[in-house]
Design an enzyme around this catalytic site. Structure first.
Site, short mmCIF file in Angstrom:
data_model
loop_
_atom_site.label_atom_id
_atom_site.label_comp_id
_atom_site.label_asym_id
_atom_site.label_seq_id
_atom_site.Cartn_x
_atom_site.Cartn_y
_atom_site.Cartn_z
N GLY A 152 -51.49 -39.24 -45.47
CA GLY A 152 -51.24 -40.62 -45.03
C GLY A 152 -49.90 -40.77 -44.35
O GLY A 152 -49.72 -41.66 -43.52
N GLU A 195 -50.62 -39.83 -40.89
CA GLU A 195 -51.45 -40.90 -40.31
C GLU A 195 -50.60 -42.13 -39.99
O GLU A 195 -50.84 -42.82 -39.00
CB GLU A 195 -52.57 -41.26 -41.27
CG GLU A 195 -53.61 -40.15 -41.39
CD GLU A 195 -54.67 -40.48 -42.43
OE1 GLU A 195 -54.31 -40.53 -43.63
OE2 GLU A 195 -55.83 -40.68 -42.07
N GLU A 230 -55.59 -33.42 -46.91
CA GLU A 230 -56.51 -34.14 -47.79
C GLU A 230 -57.66 -33.28 -48.29
O GLU A 230 -58.10 -33.42 -49.43
CB GLU A 230 -57.06 -35.37 -47.08
CG GLU A 230 -56.08 -36.51 -46.89
CD GLU A 230 -55.26 -36.37 -45.64
OE1 GLU A 230 -55.16 -35.27 -45.09
OE2 GLU A 230 -54.67 -37.39 -45.22
N1 T1G Z 1 -48.41 -38.39 -54.46
C1 T1G Z 1 -47.80 -38.46 -55.67
N2 T1G Z 1 -46.90 -37.54 -56.12
C2 T1G Z 1 -46.63 -36.51 -55.29
C3 T1G Z 1 -47.23 -36.37 -54.03
C4 T1G Z 1 -48.16 -37.37 -53.63
N3 T1G Z 1 -48.75 -37.34 -52.43
N4 T1G Z 1 -46.75 -35.22 -53.47
C5 T1G Z 1 -45.89 -34.69 -54.35
N5 T1G Z 1 -45.81 -35.46 -55.45
C6 T1G Z 1 -44.94 -35.22 -56.60
C7 T1G Z 1 -45.32 -33.95 -57.34
O1 T1G Z 1 -46.33 -34.23 -58.29
C8 T1G Z 1 -44.00 -33.59 -58.00
O2 T1G Z 1 -43.87 -34.46 -59.12
C9 T1G Z 1 -42.96 -34.05 -56.97
O3 T1G Z 1 -43.62 -34.99 -56.13
C10 T1G Z 1 -42.44 -32.90 -56.12
O4 T1G Z 1 -43.61 -32.27 -55.56
C11 T1G Z 1 -54.79 -41.79 -47.07
C12 T1G Z 1 -55.58 -40.13 -48.98
C13 T1G Z 1 -44.80 -32.66 -50.21
C14 T1G Z 1 -45.12 -30.23 -49.73
O5 T1G Z 1 -51.59 -33.69 -50.28
O6 T1G Z 1 -47.95 -30.86 -50.69
O7 T1G Z 1 -52.49 -39.04 -48.08
O8 T1G Z 1 -43.84 -32.68 -60.91
O9 T1G Z 1 -43.23 -30.07 -56.73
O10 T1G Z 1 -42.86 -28.01 -53.79
O11 T1G Z 1 -55.39 -39.95 -45.77
O12 T1G Z 1 -45.57 -32.04 -52.94
O13 T1G Z 1 -41.69 -33.55 -59.95
O14 T1G Z 1 -43.13 -35.05 -61.38
O15 T1G Z 1 -44.95 -30.31 -54.86
O16 T1G Z 1 -41.14 -29.47 -52.55
C15 T1G Z 1 -51.94 -36.08 -48.98
C16 T1G Z 1 -49.06 -33.31 -51.52
C17 T1G Z 1 -52.23 -37.05 -50.08
C18 T1G Z 1 -49.24 -33.70 -50.05
C19 T1G Z 1 -43.49 -30.99 -51.47
N6 T1G Z 1 -50.67 -35.43 -49.19
N7 T1G Z 1 -47.73 -32.85 -51.80
O17 T1G Z 1 -43.60 -29.77 -52.18
O18 T1G Z 1 -42.46 -30.43 -54.35
S1 T1G Z 1 -53.80 -37.82 -49.87
C20 T1G Z 1 -50.61 -34.26 -49.86
C21 T1G Z 1 -47.29 -31.61 -51.39
C22 T1G Z 1 -53.57 -38.82 -48.54
C23 T1G Z 1 -54.52 -40.34 -46.80
C24 T1G Z 1 -54.80 -39.45 -47.97
C25 T1G Z 1 -45.94 -31.20 -51.87
C26 T1G Z 1 -44.85 -31.29 -50.79
P1 T1G Z 1 -43.07 -33.91 -60.42
P2 T1G Z 1 -43.64 -30.68 -55.43
P3 T1G Z 1 -42.45 -29.34 -53.22
#
Ligand code: T1G
Length: 699
Positions: free
Chosen positions: A99, A102, A122
Site C-alpha cells: 500500500g 500504491e 502482497e
Molecule cells: N504492518 C504492520 N507491522 C509491520 C509491517 C506492516 N506492513 N511491516 C513490518 N511491520 C512490523 C514488524 O512486524 C516488526 O514488528 C517491525 O515492523 C519491523 O519489521 C493495500 C494490503 C518493511 C522490509 O508486506 O517486508 O499493503 O517485531 O522486523 O527486517 O495493497 O517489515 O518489531 O514488533 O520486518 O527492517 C504489504 C512487510 C502489506 C511489507 C522492514 N507490505 N514488511 O524489514 O524489519 S499488505 C509488506 C516488510 C498491503 C495493500 C496491501 C519488512 C520491511 P516488531 P521487520 P525489517
C-alpha cells in the site's frame, strides 16, 4: 502526530511518522486525507508526501487485517490524492512496499533516494495489491512487467524502478531537501497533475498470450495458491475494462483474499518469523558478539553451502578441509554454484566473483585462530565431532563461538568436550545451506545468553529464519520428520503404493512426497546408520524393512537410477516401478502384515497429524518456544506449504478438538500408544483453549 502538514515556501509538505515502518494504520490514512484536503484549500503550488524514520510507508498495517476495514480506506485516500488539483510528489526512501507503493502511484510524480526500493509483496501474504496497484502498474510498465512484479512480490531498486518508469527521478542528496528541490523543479517546469488512471496500458500484441502463459506457469510454480491467479485476473481486467471498473474488481478480489485461510496462514508466518527472533528468559543485558570473520570446517555440500550463505551476506570465511583434494573439490563446487547463479541471471558475474573471493580455503587448523565463529560441518559422528571441538578449543581465540551443524546429536555432549561449553551452540543449517532459509539455533545447557543473542541476530543477518531449539534427538524439525517418515513406511507396507503416498502429500501442498525425498537423499544413508544399531535401537522393523530390501537390491534412489521409483538416466524424471510393489508385498508377508487399501485421507492424516502430535510434545517439553516457531521450521526447512501456515497453524484451523478425535481414532485403529494425543493437546481441548490462549499463558 502520525501525519503533519506544513508549508515550506510554495510547497505543501505532508510528513508521515508511524514507527517502525510507517504502516498505513487507520490513523495514518485519516491524517493523510485530512492533509490533502487542507493542501487543496491553500495556495501551495505542489504537495510533497514523505516519511520520517527509516523507511517510506511499508504497506497497509497487516495487524488490521481480519478486522472490519475502517474508513477512509486506502483506495479512498489514493483517490483523493490522484484527484488533487495540484501536483503531488512522493519522496521515497527505504522500502515503499504494498500500500505504500500504491500510495505513491496515486501521486502524480515519484522520486527516490538511490538506496530506496519499491515493491508489491502482497502475494507473499496471500493478498493482492488492493489499492489500485493492479490497475496502475500495468499502465506504467505494461502487462508482463506488471505481472512479474506482482506475482513475485520482489523489491525493485530505485534505479531499475526509474528505468522501468515506476518512478520519475532518482535523487542526488538526502531527503527532504532533495525532494523539495525536485518538487520546485516540477513547479518551475510547469508540470501539472499527471494521473496514471488516465494513461493507456502500453499494449503489447502478445498480452492475451502472456496472461494465459502466466496462468499456466503459476498453476505449477505457485501450485494451490489463490492470490497469484487473482492478480492475473485483475491485470486482465485492467487490460480490457475502464479504470474504475478495474478498481472495483480489484477491490472485490482483495477483500476475498483478506478473508481467505491462505492469507491468514501467510500473515501468521509473517509475524511468527519476527516473533521467533525474540528469545524468552535471556539476560536483558546480553548483547551480540561482533562477528566479522567465520571459520567453517568441512568443505562438503553442507560446509560449502554454509560458506556461501555467509559470503552472500558479505562475511569473510575460512573454509577448512584437512586434505587438499577435499578442499579443492569443495571450492570447485562453490565456484560451480556461483557460476550457476550468474547463468540464471540471479547475480552479475562481478558480484558472484566478489562473494566467492570472500571464501578462503585452508588445510590448517591454526588458520582459525582469529575467527569470531567456527561452524563444524563434518561427518555426523559424535566421536569425530568431539575430536574437532577439542582441536577448536586449542586453536580458537577466547570469546570465539564454537558451533556444531549437527542434525540431531546431543550438543551438550559436544560442548562437554571443550573447556568452554558456554561458547558452544548448535547452528543447524538445511541443505542446500545457501538456499534453504531455516536455521535451527540449538541452545545447550551451558550456552551463554550472549551466544544465543549473537546467533539469532547473525541468522537474520545472513537472511535465514532463525528458530531457537532445545536439545533433544533431532531438535524440532528432524524429531518431527522421524514420525512423518515412519508413517510413510507403515502406509506402504500396509498397502499404499509409493506414488499414492507421495501424491496425497503433494496434493496437500508438500513440496515433495516422503518417498521421493528418500530417493533424493539416498536410501543408503538410513541403511548405513541402522547398521550401527541393535535391533531394539532400530525400532519397529516394518518401518525400515522395505528401504533395506531396496538398498540390498542396489536401489539406492536417484543416484542409482532406482529406489522407490525408477529414474530416467538423462532427465532423472521419476516413474512408478511395479517391481517395488513386489518388494513391498514380500516384506508385508515376511512381517505378517495383511495388506489393505488405504484412502488418501488416512494417508494424509497419518503424516500431517504425526507432525502435529509431535509438535505438541515439543512445545510441552519446552524444546520450541512457541507454535509459530514450529510452523516456521516446517515451512522453511521441510517444504510444508506456506499457504497452510505450518503444522500447528493447520491444526488450529482444523480445530484442536477434531485433531484430538482423529488422533484417538488412529490410536484405536493401530493400537500404537504413539497416536494418543499429546497431553498438552488434550489439556487445551478439555479446557476449550486455543494455542493462542496457551501462548498468552506462557508470557
Ligand atoms: N504492518 C504492520 N507491522 C509491520 C509491517 C506492516 N506492513 N511491516 C513490518 N511491520 C512490523 C514488524 O512486524 C516488526 O514488528 C517491525 O515492523 C519491523 O519489521 C493495500 C494490503 C518493511 C522490509 O508486506 O517486508 O499493503 O517485531 O522486523 O527486517 O495493497 O517489515 O518489531 O514488533 O520486518 O527492517 C504489504 C512487510 C502489506 C511489507 C522492514 N507490505 N514488511 O524489514 O524489519 S499488505 C509488506 C516488510 C498491503 C495493500 C496491501 C519488512 C520491511 P516488531 P521487520 P525489517
Amino acid at each position: 502526530m502520525l501525519v503533519k502538514y506544513e508549508r515550506i515556501d510554495e510547497l505543501g509538505v505532508i510528513t508521515i511518522s508511524n514507527p517502525p515502518v510507517n504502516a498505513l494504520s487507520h490513523g495514518v490514512r485519516s491524517g493523510i486525507l485530512e492533509a490533502v484536503k487542507q493542501a487543496q484549500a491553500d495556495d501551495s503550488k505542489a504537495i510533497v508526501i514523505l516519511c520520517e524514520g527509516r523507511t517510506f510507508v511499508a504497506g497497509a498495517d497487516i495487524s488490521e487485517f481480519g478486522k472490519p476495514i475502517q474508513e477512509p480506506s486506502l483506495p479512498q485516500v489514493n483517490a483523493a490524492i490522484e484527484a488533487s488539483v495540484k501536483p503531488v510528489i512522493a519522496a521515497i526512501h527505504g522500502t515503499a512496499l504494498g500500500g505504500g507503493f500504491e500510495l505513491t502511484l496515486s501521486c502524480h510524480y515519484r522520486c527516490a533516494v538511490p538506496s530506496a526500493f519499491v515493491g508489491l509483496p502482497e502475494v507473499t501474504l496471500g493478498l493482492l495489491p488492493g489499492a489500485g496497484g493492479t490497475q496502475r502498474v500495468p499502465r506504467l510498465i505494461g502487462v508482463k512487467a506488471a505481472l512479474d512484479m506482482m506475482t513475485s512480490g520482489e523489491k525493485v531498486p530505485a534505479d531499475r524502478a526509474r528505468d522501468l518508469g515506476l518512478i520519475d527521478r532518482v535523487l542526488e542528496g538526502d531527503l527532504p531537501e532533495a525532494a523539495l528541490d525536485y518538487a520546485r523543479d516540477c513547479v518551475a517546469g510547469g508540470l501539472g497533475v499527471r494521473r496514471i488512471r488516465d494513461m493507456q496500458i502500453p499494449v503489447d500484441s502478445g498480452d492475451e498470450q502472456t496472461l494465459d502463459a502466466y496462468r499456466k506457469q503459476l498453476s505449477k510454480r505457485k501450485r494451490g495458491q489463490e492470490a497469484p491467479q487473482r492478480i492475473v485476473d485483475c491485470v486482465e481486467t485492467a487490460l480490457n475494462k475502464p479504470f474504475d471498473e478495474g478498481l472495483a474488481f480489484e477491490r472485490a478480489q482483495f477483500v476475498e483474499c483478506t478473508q481467505s485461510g491462505q492469507s491468514a496462514a501467510l500473515r501468521h508466518l509473517f509475524f511468527a518469523e519476527r516473533q521467533a527472533l525474540k528469545v524468552r528468559n535471556l539476560n536483558p543485558d546480553a548483547s551480540a558478539r561482533e562477528i566479522s570473520r567465520v571459520g567453517i570446517i568441512g568443505a562438503g555440500t553442507m560446509g560449502g553451502g554454509i560458506a556461501m550463505a555467509f559470503a552472500n551476506a558479505g562475511i569473510p570465511v575460512t573454509l577448512l578441509e584437512l586434505n587438499q583434494d577435499g578442499l579443492d573439490r569443495g571450492l570447485a563446487l562453490i565456484a560451480k554454484n556461483y557460476g550457476r547463479t550468474v547463468t540464471r541471471g540471479k547475480l552479475s558475474a562481478s558480484e558472484a566473483s566478489s562473494r566467492q573471493a570472500l571464501i578462503t580455503g585452508s588445510t590448517n587448523y591454526e588458520d582459525l585462530g582469529a575467527v569470531d565463529l567456527v561452524i563444524e560441518a563434518v561427518f555426523e559422528s559424535m566421536d569425530v565431532k568431539k575430536q574437532v571441538f577439542r582441536r577448536l578449543d586449542e586453536v580458537c581465540r577466547t570469546g570465539a563461538i564454537l558451533a556444531t551443524n549437527t542434525s540431531y546429536l546431543d550438543v551438550n555432549e559436544i560442548a562437554a568436550a571443550t573447556s568452554r561449553p558456554e561458547d558452544v551452540v548448535g547452528l543447524h543449517f538445511f541443505s542446500p545451506a545457501n538456499i534453504m532459509r531455516l536455521l535451527e539455533v540449538v541452545q545447550a545447557e551451558h550456552t551463554a545468553d550472549d551466544v544465543i543473542v549473537t546467533a539469532m541476530a547473525l541468522g537474520k543477518r545472513i537472511r535465514k529464519v532463525p528458530v531457537l531449539a532445545g536439545v533433544c534427538y533431532g531438535f524440532i524439525g528432524n524429531r518431527m520428520l522421524r514420525q512423518y517418515a515412519k508413517e510413510a513406511q507403515l502406509c506402504m507396507i500396509e498397502g499404499a503404493a509409493p506414488d499414492q503416498i507421495d501424491g496425497a502429500l503433494t496434493d496437500f501442498g508438500m513440496a515433495m512426497g516422503p518417498l521421493a525425498v528418500g530417493d533424493l537423499a539416498g536410501l543408503d544413508i538410513g541403511y548405513k546408520a541402522r547398521q550401527a544399531l541393535t535391533d531394539e535401537q532400530k525400532g519397529d522393523p516394518r518401518t525400515y524393512c522395505i528401504a533395506d530390501a531396496l538398498v540390498e537390491m542396489g536401489r539406492l534412489g536417484q543416484k542409482t537410477g532406482a529406489g522407490y521409483y525408477r529414474y530416467d538416466p538423462e532427465t532423472r524424471a521419476r516413474s512408478f516401478d511395479p517391481e517395488v510393489l513386489e518388494v513391498i508385498r514380500c516384506e508385508a508377508e515376511r512381517h505378517g502384515v495383511v495388506q489393505r487399501t488405504l484412502n488418501n485421507e488416512e494417508i494424509l492424516d497419518r503424516h500431517i497429524l504425526a507432525l502435529v502430535n509431535e509438535g505438541f510434545r515439543i512445545l510441552e517439553e519446552g524444546i520450541a518456544q512457541r507454535p509459530g516457531d514450529i510452523d516456521l521450521v516446517y515451512v522453511h526447512g521441510y517444504g510444508f506449504p506456506s499457504y497452510r501456515g505450518g503444522p500447528m497453524f493447520y491444526a488450529s484451523q482444523r480445530g484442536l478438538d477434531v485433531v484430538c478425535q482423529r488422533l484417538e481414532a488412529l490410536a484405536d485403529q493401530s493400537g500404537e500408544r504413539y497416536w494418543e494425543p499429546a497431553p498438552l493437546l488434550k489439556q487445551l481441548v478439555d479446557q476449550g483453549q486455543s494455542l493462542d490462549d496457551w501462548m498468552n499463558s506462557q508470557r
